[in-house]
Scaffold this active site. Structure first.
Site, short mmCIF file in Angstrom:
data_model
loop_
_atom_site.label_atom_id
_atom_site.label_comp_id
_atom_site.label_asym_id
_atom_site.label_seq_id
_atom_site.Cartn_x
_atom_site.Cartn_y
_atom_site.Cartn_z
N HIS A 1 4.20 0.42 0.19
CA HIS A 1 4.66 -0.80 0.87
C HIS A 1 6.18 -0.88 0.80
CE1 HIS A 1 0.64 -2.92 0.68
NE2 HIS A 1 0.47 -2.07 -0.31
N HIS B 1 -0.81 4.91 0.20
CA HIS B 1 0.23 4.26 1.02
C HIS B 1 1.26 3.58 0.14
CE1 HIS B 1 -3.00 1.33 0.39
NE2 HIS B 1 -2.05 0.43 0.34
#
Ligand code: AMP
Length: 144
Positions: free
Chosen positions: A108, A106
């Protein structure tokens, strides 16, 4: 060792992808899901994940990395338009010693506001109000 452990399909983001856990969605297509971080380091902290399973960027195939970062740029621009931050941090952690706490790749997107301090990373801060997160997600997705 942690960098190359097998993918654990019980991680939180895998559960979100399967619809077994809720998320406050910002964007979704065939390859990417984006949703609000529930322990935001700042107002508008957004996560972008590939749907294909991988633990970290080193294990993600190049095509998915291209799609991931294309979406990251698009969503970061929407965050800028929607929330008017003074800056935007883009971060991505690989392995627990590097600060990774959820082992599904992932990125951010963390807006920075000159007048506000940055919160702690990694779910150690305060859990956000879901209504507030939904408002932010609606504003961001309206700019996509
Ligand atoms: P990292 O520490 O880079 O692996 O980032 C994981 C991020 O996921 C942290 O910023 C957490 O606040 C966030 N997080 C943990 N659980 C959830 C959840 N259920 N929904 C949204 N974000 C989450």
């Amino acid at each position: 060792m942690t960098l190359h452990a097998p993918y654990d399909s019980d991680n939180i983001f895998a559960k979100i992808l399967r619809g077994e856990m809720p998320c406050v969605k910002v964007f979704e297509d065939d390859n990417i899901l984006s949703f609000m971080d529930v322990f935001p380091q700042s107002e508008g902290h957004t996560l972008v994940i590939p749907k294909a399973p991988s633990r970290n960027l080193l294990e993600t195939n190049a095509k998915d990395i291209g799609r991931l970062f294309g979406s990251v740029q698009r969503i970061a621009k929407a965050v800028e338009t929607a929330l008017k931050p003074d800056g935007i941090i883009i971060t991505q952690f690989n392995g627990a010693p590097a600060g990774q706490t959820v082992f599904h790749t992932h990125v951010h997107i963390i807006p920075r506001y000159e007048s506000k301090a940055l919160g702690a990373h990694g779910g150690t801060g305060e859990m956000a109000d879901m209504g507030m997160l939904q408002e932010l997600a609606t504003k961001i997705s309206a700019e996509l």
